[in-house]
Design a protein around this motif. Structure first.
Motif, PDB file in Angstrom:
ATOM      1  N   GLU A 285      10.407  -8.764  34.992  1.00 15.02           N
ATOM      2  CA  GLU A 285      10.441  -9.592  34.109  1.00 15.02           C
ATOM      3  C   GLU A 285      11.669  -9.863  33.333  1.00 15.02           C
ATOM      4  O   GLU A 285      11.991 -10.796  32.733  1.00 15.02           O
ATOM      5  CB  GLU A 285       9.672  -8.924  33.139  1.00 15.02           C
ATOM      6  CG  GLU A 285       8.050  -8.897  33.118  1.00 15.02           C
ATOM      7  CD  GLU A 285       7.418  -8.096  34.087  1.00 15.02           C
ATOM      8  OE1 GLU A 285       8.140  -7.347  34.978  1.00 15.02           O
ATOM      9  OE2 GLU A 285       6.214  -7.958  34.253  1.00 15.02           O
ATOM     10  N   GLN A 286      12.603  -8.849  33.621  1.00 20.63           N
ATOM     11  CA  GLN A 286      13.983  -8.838  32.955  1.00 20.63           C
ATOM     12  C   GLN A 286      14.847  -9.957  33.563  1.00 20.63           C
ATOM     13  O   GLN A 286      15.862 -10.504  32.843  1.00 20.63           O
ATOM     14  CB  GLN A 286      14.798  -7.566  33.108  1.00 20.63           C
ATOM     15  CG  GLN A 286      14.059  -6.640  32.157  1.00 20.63           C
ATOM     16  CD  GLN A 286      14.691  -5.216  32.317  1.00 20.63           C
ATOM     17  OE1 GLN A 286      14.570  -4.479  33.339  1.00 20.63           O
ATOM     18  NE2 GLN A 286      15.496  -4.782  31.301  1.00 20.63           N
ATOM     19  N   ILE A 287      14.509 -10.665  34.648  1.00 15.88           N
ATOM     20  CA  ILE A 287      15.240 -11.762  35.123  1.00 15.88           C
ATOM     21  C   ILE A 287      14.215 -12.852  35.124  1.00 15.88           C
ATOM     22  O   ILE A 287      14.340 -13.749  35.929  1.00 15.88           O
ATOM     23  CB  ILE A 287      15.891 -11.647  36.377  1.00 15.88           C
ATOM     24  CG1 ILE A 287      15.213 -11.238  37.526  1.00 15.88           C
ATOM     25  CG2 ILE A 287      17.142 -10.631  35.955  1.00 15.88           C
ATOM     26  CD1 ILE A 287      15.676 -11.529  39.027  1.00 15.88           C
TER      27      ILE A 287
ATOM     28  N   GLY B 298      17.852   3.692  26.878  1.00 17.66           N
ATOM     29  CA  GLY B 298      18.429   2.396  26.562  1.00 17.66           C
ATOM     30  C   GLY B 298      17.662   1.439  27.584  1.00 17.66           C
ATOM     31  O   GLY B 298      16.992   1.867  28.410  1.00 17.66           O
ATOM     32  N   CYS B 299      17.897   0.399  27.458  1.00 17.98           N
ATOM     33  CA  CYS B 299      17.242  -0.829  28.249  1.00 17.98           C
ATOM     34  C   CYS B 299      18.164  -2.072  27.952  1.00 17.98           C
ATOM     35  O   CYS B 299      18.799  -2.517  26.894  1.00 17.98           O
ATOM     36  CB  CYS B 299      16.026  -1.219  27.517  1.00 17.98           C
ATOM     37  SG  CYS B 299      15.073  -2.686  28.320  1.00 17.98           S
ATOM     38  N   LEU B 300      18.317  -2.636  29.234  1.00 18.37           N
ATOM     39  CA  LEU B 300      19.202  -3.954  29.222  1.00 18.37           C
ATOM     40  C   LEU B 300      18.892  -5.005  28.536  1.00 18.37           C
ATOM     41  O   LEU B 300      19.542  -5.933  28.162  1.00 18.37           O
ATOM     42  CB  LEU B 300      19.276  -4.420  30.825  1.00 18.37           C
ATOM     43  CG  LEU B 300      20.302  -3.186  31.632  1.00 18.37           C
ATOM     44  CD1 LEU B 300      20.362  -3.856  33.154  1.00 18.37           C
ATOM     45  CD2 LEU B 300      21.630  -3.088  31.064  1.00 18.37           C
ATOM     46  N   SER B 301      17.451  -5.033  28.117  1.00 18.14           N
ATOM     47  CA  SER B 301      16.946  -6.123  27.349  1.00 18.14           C
ATOM     48  C   SER B 301      16.985  -5.692  25.903  1.00 18.14           C
ATOM     49  O   SER B 301      16.567  -6.519  25.034  1.00 18.14           O
ATOM     50  CB  SER B 301      15.441  -6.280  27.811  1.00 18.14           C
ATOM     51  OG  SER B 301      15.348  -6.679  29.032  1.00 18.14           O
TER      52      SER B 301
ATOM     53  N   GLN C 154       9.086   5.515  34.838  1.00 18.42           N
ATOM     54  CA  GLN C 154       8.056   5.247  33.636  1.00 18.42           C
ATOM     55  C   GLN C 154       8.667   4.237  32.915  1.00 18.42           C
ATOM     56  O   GLN C 154       7.625   3.536  32.485  1.00 18.42           O
ATOM     57  CB  GLN C 154       8.105   6.425  32.990  1.00 18.42           C
ATOM     58  CG  GLN C 154       7.081   7.514  33.531  1.00 18.42           C
ATOM     59  CD  GLN C 154       6.978   8.861  32.965  1.00 18.42           C
ATOM     60  OE1 GLN C 154       6.043   9.110  32.192  1.00 18.42           O
ATOM     61  NE2 GLN C 154       8.087  10.047  33.407  1.00 18.42           N
ATOM     62  N   HIS C 155       9.658   3.985  32.547  1.00 18.56           N
ATOM     63  CA  HIS C 155      10.542   2.940  31.625  1.00 18.56           C
ATOM     64  C   HIS C 155      10.381   1.518  32.570  1.00 18.56           C
ATOM     65  O   HIS C 155       9.727   0.769  31.921  1.00 18.56           O
ATOM     66  CB  HIS C 155      11.951   3.217  31.602  1.00 18.56           C
ATOM     67  CG  HIS C 155      12.708   2.134  31.079  1.00 18.56           C
ATOM     68  ND1 HIS C 155      13.002   2.304  29.363  1.00 18.56           N
ATOM     69  CD2 HIS C 155      13.189   0.978  31.159  1.00 18.56           C
ATOM     70  CE1 HIS C 155      13.732   1.379  29.167  1.00 18.56           C
ATOM     71  NE2 HIS C 155      13.623   0.332  30.045  1.00 18.56           N
ATOM     72  N   GLU C 156      10.500   1.542  33.773  1.00 22.72           N
ATOM     73  CA  GLU C 156      10.376   0.337  34.478  1.00 22.72           C
ATOM     74  C   GLU C 156       9.028  -0.041  34.661  1.00 22.72           C
ATOM     75  O   GLU C 156       8.505  -1.196  34.584  1.00 22.72           O
ATOM     76  CB  GLU C 156      11.207   0.412  35.930  1.00 22.72           C
ATOM     77  CG  GLU C 156      12.508   0.672  35.843  1.00 22.72           C
ATOM     78  CD  GLU C 156      13.465  -0.124  34.792  1.00 22.72           C
ATOM     79  OE1 GLU C 156      12.999  -1.433  34.681  1.00 22.72           O
ATOM     80  OE2 GLU C 156      14.398   0.115  34.441  1.00 22.72           O
ATOM     81  N   LEU C 157       8.196   0.880  34.837  1.00 21.31           N
ATOM     82  CA  LEU C 157       6.753   0.645  35.165  1.00 21.31           C
ATOM     83  C   LEU C 157       6.381   0.047  33.769  1.00 21.31           C
ATOM     84  O   LEU C 157       5.308  -0.762  33.724  1.00 21.31           O
ATOM     85  CB  LEU C 157       5.841   1.804  35.278  1.00 21.31           C
ATOM     86  CG  LEU C 157       5.451   1.784  36.652  1.00 21.31           C
ATOM     87  CD1 LEU C 157       4.599   3.075  36.753  1.00 21.31           C
ATOM     88  CD2 LEU C 157       4.298   0.969  36.781  1.00 21.31           C
ATOM     89  N   ASP C 158       6.611   0.584  32.619  1.00 17.52           N
ATOM     90  CA  ASP C 158       6.111  -0.057  31.401  1.00 17.52           C
ATOM     91  C   ASP C 158       6.641  -1.563  31.216  1.00 17.52           C
ATOM     92  O   ASP C 158       5.759  -2.354  30.751  1.00 17.52           O
ATOM     93  CB  ASP C 158       7.241   0.656  30.276  1.00 17.52           C
ATOM     94  CG  ASP C 158       6.531   1.968  29.736  1.00 17.52           C
ATOM     95  OD1 ASP C 158       5.469   2.219  30.026  1.00 17.52           O
ATOM     96  OD2 ASP C 158       7.272   2.542  28.759  1.00 17.52           O
ATOM     97  N   HIS C 159       7.915  -1.862  31.782  1.00 11.48           N
ATOM     98  CA  HIS C 159       8.214  -3.268  31.901  1.00 11.48           C
ATOM     99  C   HIS C 159       7.075  -4.073  32.483  1.00 11.48           C
ATOM    100  O   HIS C 159       6.697  -5.186  32.314  1.00 11.48           O
ATOM    101  CB  HIS C 159       9.469  -3.482  32.619  1.00 11.48           C
ATOM    102  CG  HIS C 159      10.597  -3.315  31.657  1.00 11.48           C
ATOM    103  ND1 HIS C 159      10.971  -4.161  30.601  1.00 11.48           N
ATOM    104  CD2 HIS C 159      11.609  -2.550  31.627  1.00 11.48           C
ATOM    105  CE1 HIS C 159      12.028  -3.838  30.127  1.00 11.48           C
ATOM    106  NE2 HIS C 159      12.502  -2.682  30.577  1.00 11.48           N
ATOM    107  N   LEU C 160       6.715  -3.670  33.787  1.00 11.71           N
ATOM    108  CA  LEU C 160       5.863  -4.162  34.456  1.00 11.71           C
ATOM    109  C   LEU C 160       4.578  -4.617  33.870  1.00 11.71           C
ATOM    110  O   LEU C 160       3.601  -5.384  34.308  1.00 11.71           O
ATOM    111  CB  LEU C 160       5.649  -3.809  35.981  1.00 11.71           C
ATOM    112  CG  LEU C 160       6.751  -3.645  36.730  1.00 11.71           C
ATOM    113  CD1 LEU C 160       6.469  -3.050  38.027  1.00 11.71           C
ATOM    114  CD2 LEU C 160       7.605  -4.978  36.954  1.00 11.71           C
TER     115      LEU C 160
HETATM  116 NI    NI Z   1      14.316  -1.749  30.269  1.00 12.33          NI
END
Ligand code: NI
Length: 184
Positions: free
Chosen positions: A49-51, A103-106, A145-151
């Motif tokens: 999602e981030q790209i 942190g998060c790149l978004s 868990q952070h990346e799964l949240d994004h998905l």
């Molecule tokens: Ni993130």
């Protein structure tokens, strides 16, 4: 040129990802592109999602140096990095939780404490399309868990209490403004 990273305010970040039907060369190329974007921003993880993509993929490169227990021993010995995780799913988690700043790149320059299970078991497809199961703890478990949240369309801000949101209100407004002015 590397793809830009979508920041908070971009509706794509709220989309739920769609499972990858088959791990093709295109999927591997997407995973490689994601790693490139992640490295360009000094990140340790990135979700599709981030790209601007909705395939259920995230990539990680959690440095072993940064992922040690209190005794200074690696939390996840034998786990090779970087890796692409396709159609990832948590199939087990510890009752024990841990709190650490994320942190998060978004969300550029925003760091907030998040409580999560300290260990997880992840099932996923690797870049060859083979099913894998990974037991993770420490920073790796947190990153998963952070990346799964994004998905799932869940973002760092969803883990913030009203008080935290108030404290970071200016920063959050700044990120949304940035999105509006540049459009991604
Ligand atoms: Ni993130």
């Amino acid at each position: 040129m590397a793809s830009p990273i979508c920041v908070y305010g971009n509706p794509v970040l709220r989309k739920k990802s769609e499972p990858v039907k088959e791990v093709t060369a295109e999927i591997r190329t997407l995973a490689d592109r994601m790693l490139g974007v992640m490295y360009a921003q000094d990140g340790i993880g990135l979700a599709a999602e981030q790209i601007g993509h909705t395939e259920a993929i995230f990539v990680l490169d959690v440095p072993a140096d940064a992922d040690k227990n209190e005794q200074g021993l690696p939390n996840n010995p034998g786990v090779s990095m970087p890796q692409a995780f396709i159609n990832p799913e948590i199939i087990g988690e510890s009752e024990e939780t841990a709190i650490a700043e994320e942190g998060c790149l978004s969300f550029p320059k925003l760091y907030v404490p998040v409580e999560r299970p300290s260990e997880v078991v992840l099932r996923y497809l690797d870049r060859e399309g083979h099913t894998q199961v990974l037991n993770a703890k420490g920073l790796l478990a947190r990153a998963i868990q952070h990346e799964l949240d994004h998905l799932n369309g869940v973002l760092l801000i969803d883990h913030m209490t009203p008080a935290m949101k108030l404290k970071h209100a200016l920063k959050l407004r700044g990120i949304r403004k940035w999105y509006k002015s540049r459009g991604y």
